[in-house]
Design a protein around this motif. Structure first.
Motif, PDB file in Angstrom:
ATOM      1  N   HIS A 173       0.956  -1.318  -0.010  1.00 44.44           N
ATOM      2  CA  HIS A 173      -0.265  -0.057   0.139  1.00 44.44           C
ATOM      3  C   HIS A 173       0.903   1.010   0.046  1.00 44.44           C
ATOM      4  O   HIS A 173       1.931   1.367   0.830  1.00 44.44           O
ATOM      5  CB  HIS A 173      -0.902   0.018   1.448  1.00 44.44           C
ATOM      6  N   VAL A 185      -6.308   0.746   3.884  1.00 38.64           N
ATOM      7  CA  VAL A 185      -5.275  -0.504   3.947  1.00 38.64           C
ATOM      8  C   VAL A 185      -6.134  -1.727   4.607  1.00 38.64           C
ATOM      9  O   VAL A 185      -6.078  -2.595   4.111  1.00 38.64           O
ATOM     10  CB  VAL A 185      -4.355   0.112   4.961  1.00 38.64           C
ATOM     11  N   CYS A 189      -6.236  -5.355   2.676  1.00 37.99           N
ATOM     12  CA  CYS A 189      -5.542  -6.450   3.322  1.00 37.99           C
ATOM     13  C   CYS A 189      -6.170  -7.622   3.756  1.00 37.99           C
ATOM     14  O   CYS A 189      -5.793  -8.663   3.772  1.00 37.99           O
ATOM     15  CB  CYS A 189      -4.520  -6.005   4.524  1.00 37.99           C
ATOM     16  N   LEU A 214       1.393  -7.036   4.798  1.00 34.51           N
ATOM     17  CA  LEU A 214       1.493  -5.769   4.104  1.00 34.51           C
ATOM     18  C   LEU A 214       2.660  -4.923   4.429  1.00 34.51           C
ATOM     19  O   LEU A 214       3.293  -5.090   5.277  1.00 34.51           O
ATOM     20  CB  LEU A 214       0.461  -4.790   4.950  1.00 34.51           C
TER      21      LEU A 214
END
Length: 394
Positions: A173, A185, A189, A214
């Motif tokens: 990201h 985010v 995810c 992430l």
């Protein structure tokens, strides 16, 4: 602007060897390396082992031409330093996920997972994160092979490349406009279709649970020609978070990968050494064993934090949702609430001033909405907003 003079790079930026042991100062101040705290007076060997275990990607020469027949790009000397810094932070994310953040390398290491990670960065067309793939992905978005990347450009290119490597199992990201949108985010995810029962008061409910590890990159401009002093404390603090993967940046005209800090100095790995191209493969013969050592820097370097170029990208790795939420709390408390001028803004949802085009782009990238989103105060922007060198690649 990220510009490097092509001539003289080998002689100017050859790696120091251990005769000159000024890599880590003898000080009582804590040494921070990617979120780990060390005592230089008692743990010097441990610090050096940690630094040497980081993947070190440098200029290479005599690889297969980038761009096919007729291309003269058989080396990235003079233009590829930011691409190599991008490789380093992505490589460290893969090591953290597949081998663990405290994994250490030795010349005898033959771990198959380590070798699989390394193979992904070899200087050949088929390697998913090779200099070839990064340069060509940049070219497809307006950056010709041989042109210099800024921190944001390499972040955007890596974000696109990881999608094509299923084994790596991470998502990237890239925060836009000096703003981290927490719920974007979380949506990105969450793996669609995975659910678990979670209590909401007395009523159990189904909520997405599976998390794709992430790599979070936050490109920032912290001044015009040099870093504004108001950001220095926050920048140093960012190295102390357990999720830290350092900072992609440099000093004026030179890209560097900053992995830690001590006092008012930052510790970095320098890609400006030109080495031959080759393969570690399964590390079965002496040549492959020797070649493996070219991916590990024995001695890191230091500069004053005030000597950094103001264009940077903060890097963090969150293996789990818990890691990410913990990181957000630390950012809120230590980088935003406690600073007069925060490095960036933390919001629950996209600000109203973002354009509809940006909304569409983000929505397409994130897919279906996830539940269990966080609430964060929408803070007023209090930092430099220059977007010089921050080209969005789609």
């Amino acid at each position: 602007m990220w510009i490097e003079k092509v001539f003289g790079m080998d002689s100017l930026f050859t790696q120091n060897v251990c005769e000159d042991l000024e890599d880590i100062p003898q000080t009582e101040e804590p040494v921070w390396i990617l979120g780990r705290k060390y005592n230089a007076m008692k743990e010097l060997d441990v610090i050096r082992a940690s630094i040497e275990s980081k993947l070190w990607f440098t200029y290479r020469k005599n690889f297969v031409p980038i761009g096919g027949v007729g291309s003269t790009f058989t080396s990235d000397k003079g233009w590829g330093c930011m691409l190599r810094c991008g490789q380093m932070v992505l490589g460290q994310a893969l090591v953290s996920l597949h081998l663990g953040r405290d994994w250490t390398w030795t010349p005898e290491t033959k771990d198959s997972t380590y070798l699989k990670i390394l193979s992904r960065f070899e200087d050949r067309r088929a390697a998913p994160f090779s200099i070839h793939q990064i340069a060509l992905m940049g070219a497809s978005e307006g950056k010709e092979v041989g042109q210099w990347f800024g921190p944001n450009t390499v972040a955007q290119v890596l974000k696109k490349l990881v999608v094509y490597d299923e084994w790596s199992s991470i998502t990237i990201h890239v925060a836009l406009d000096n703003t981290l949108i927490v719920n974007d985010v979380l949506r990105q995810c969450k793996v669609e279709g995975a659910t678990t029962a979670e209590a909401d008061g007395d009523v159990p409910l189904k909520a997405p649970s599976q998390w794709k590890p992430l790599l979070l990159l936050i490109p920032l401009r912290l001044g015009l020609s040099e870093i504004n002093p108001v950001y220095i404390n926050g920048l140093k603090t960012s190295f102390q978070f357990p999720q830290s993967l350092g900072v992609i940046g440099g000093k004026p005209n030179l890209a560097l990968y900053f992995i830690g800090c001590v006092g008012d100095e930052v510790i970095f790995l320098d890609p400006h050494t030109t080495q031959k191209t080759g393969s570690v493969d399964q590390k079965v013969d002496e040549e492959e064993v020797d070649f493996d050592t070219t991916y590990h820097c024995k001695v890191a370097s230091r500069i004053a934090i005030t000597g950094m170029d103001p264009s940077v990208a903060l890097c963090f790795f969150c293996e789990t949702e818990k890691d990410f939420k913990s990181l957000c709390r630390s950012m809120q408390e230590k980088l935003i609430e406690s600073e007069k001028q925060p490095l960036f803004e933390l919001c629950a949802e996209r600000p109203a001033h973002w354009s509809p085009a940006e909304d569409v782009m983000v929505a397409e990238a994130l897919g279906a909405a996830a539940s269990n989103l966080l609430e964060f105060e929408h803070l007023d922007r209090q930092y430099d907003t220059s977007d010089e060198e921050f080209e969005l690649l789609g």
